[in-house]
Design a protein around this motif. Structure first.
Motif, PDB file in Angstrom:
ATOM      1  N   THR A   1       0.893  -1.084   0.162  1.00 27.90           N
ATOM      2  CA  THR A   1      -0.121   0.158   0.000  1.00 27.90           C
ATOM      3  C   THR A   1       0.848   1.299   0.035  1.00 27.90           C
ATOM      4  O   THR A   1       2.111   1.249   0.506  1.00 27.90           O
ATOM      5  CB  THR A   1      -0.946   0.123   1.298  1.00 27.90           C
TER       6      THR A   1
ATOM      7  N   GLN B   1       1.307   0.033  -8.198  1.00 28.65           N
ATOM      8  CA  GLN B   1       0.592   0.372  -9.322  1.00 28.65           C
ATOM      9  C   GLN B   1      -0.474  -0.709  -9.813  1.00 28.65           C
ATOM     10  O   GLN B   1      -1.472  -0.424 -10.056  1.00 28.65           O
ATOM     11  CB  GLN B   1       1.420   0.850 -10.643  1.00 28.65           C
TER      12      GLN B   1
ATOM     13  N   GLY C   1      -3.313  -0.852  -7.309  1.00 25.57           N
ATOM     14  CA  GLY C   1      -4.465   0.140  -7.630  1.00 25.57           C
ATOM     15  C   GLY C   1      -3.939   1.221  -6.582  1.00 25.57           C
ATOM     16  O   GLY C   1      -4.727   2.491  -6.393  1.00 25.57           O
ATOM     17  N   GLU C   2      -2.680   1.517  -6.097  1.00 27.52           N
ATOM     18  CA  GLU C   2      -2.330   2.293  -5.092  1.00 27.52           C
ATOM     19  C   GLU C   2      -1.610   3.543  -5.526  1.00 27.52           C
ATOM     20  O   GLU C   2      -1.778   4.660  -5.151  1.00 27.52           O
ATOM     21  CB  GLU C   2      -1.285   1.811  -4.055  1.00 27.52           C
TER      22      GLU C   2
ATOM     23  N   PRO D   1      -2.684   5.101 -12.421  1.00 27.80           N
ATOM     24  CA  PRO D   1      -2.442   4.063 -13.425  1.00 27.80           C
ATOM     25  C   PRO D   1      -1.607   4.504 -14.519  1.00 27.80           C
ATOM     26  O   PRO D   1      -0.867   4.365 -15.476  1.00 27.80           O
ATOM     27  CB  PRO D   1      -3.646   3.199 -14.009  1.00 27.80           C
TER      28      PRO D   1
ATOM     29  N   LYS E   1      -3.713   8.468  -6.303  1.00 27.07           N
ATOM     30  CA  LYS E   1      -4.490   8.668  -7.097  1.00 27.07           C
ATOM     31  C   LYS E   1      -5.547   9.764  -6.727  1.00 27.07           C
ATOM     32  O   LYS E   1      -5.514  10.255  -5.734  1.00 27.07           O
ATOM     33  CB  LYS E   1      -5.506   7.399  -7.404  1.00 27.07           C
TER      34      LYS E   1
END
Length: 195
Positions: A81, A139, A142-143, A146, A195
């Protein structure tokens, strides 16, 4: 291929140099006899393994860098994370400031010296590989945004870490709180990679 005795003797010289640097001896002022005495070997033995003080200092930087790469690899092995990344980096920097700043000064001074070749030292290439693997994993989880390229992510994280390390040096010399600095570092990492 180096045998065990060669590796041990070189490591003894490197550890002696770190000890002397930790006592305030400038790397530029180190003498071969000092290194030999601190390593517990003869001056002639030092010259069996090294042709000059510059070779010792270059090897020392790579020795320190390789040890740090081992720490970094272990530290990031199970990191999944961005929050975990932030916490590990801030803890790592605080540990450096508390116990290994001499090693980092040595790495910085030696890497700043003119090199015989323009190639990136193997230890730096290894660090890039370790961090790139971590960033790709984050990546994929989803941390990390993208759309961010890996080179951008790597350079952003490297800049944050170097800035954090410099900030720790500054904080120690100017009575600044380390926690505020670490909070700023966490924020920088989140803003550049999140993000």
């Amino acid at each position: 291929m180096q045998n065990d005795q060669q590796v041990a003797r070189k490591a003894a010289v490197y550890e002696a140099a770190l000890q002397l640097i930790g006592q305030g001896v400038s790397p530029a002022a180190l003498k071969i006899q000092q290194l030999a005495d601190a390593a517990g070997i003869g001056k002639g033995t030092v010259y069996e393994y090294f042709s000059s003080k510059e070779e010792i200092l270059q090897g020392l930087a790579e020795y320190c860098f390789a040890r740090e790469n081992e720490r970094v690899r272990a530290m990031f092995a199970d990191c999944t994370t961005l929050a975990g990344l932030e916490e590990r980096i801030t803890g790592y920097l605080q540990d450096i400031a508390a116990s290994r700043m001499g090693s980092y000064k040595m790495i910085a001074e030696t890497l700043g010296m003119p090199r015989r070749t323009g190639a990136m030292p193997a230890c730096m290439a290894e660090l890039k590989e370790i961090v790139s693997e971590l960033l790709a994993r984050l990546q994929a989880a989803g941390e990390i945004a993208p759309e961010l390229g890996m080179e951008y992510c790597y350079m952003s994280l490297l800049s944050a870490v170097v800035g954090g390390l410099m900030g720790l040096c500054y904080a120690a010399d100017h009575d600044r709180t380390v926690e505020d600095l670490m909070d700023n570092l966490r924020l920088m990492i989140r803003r550049t990679l999140g993000k």
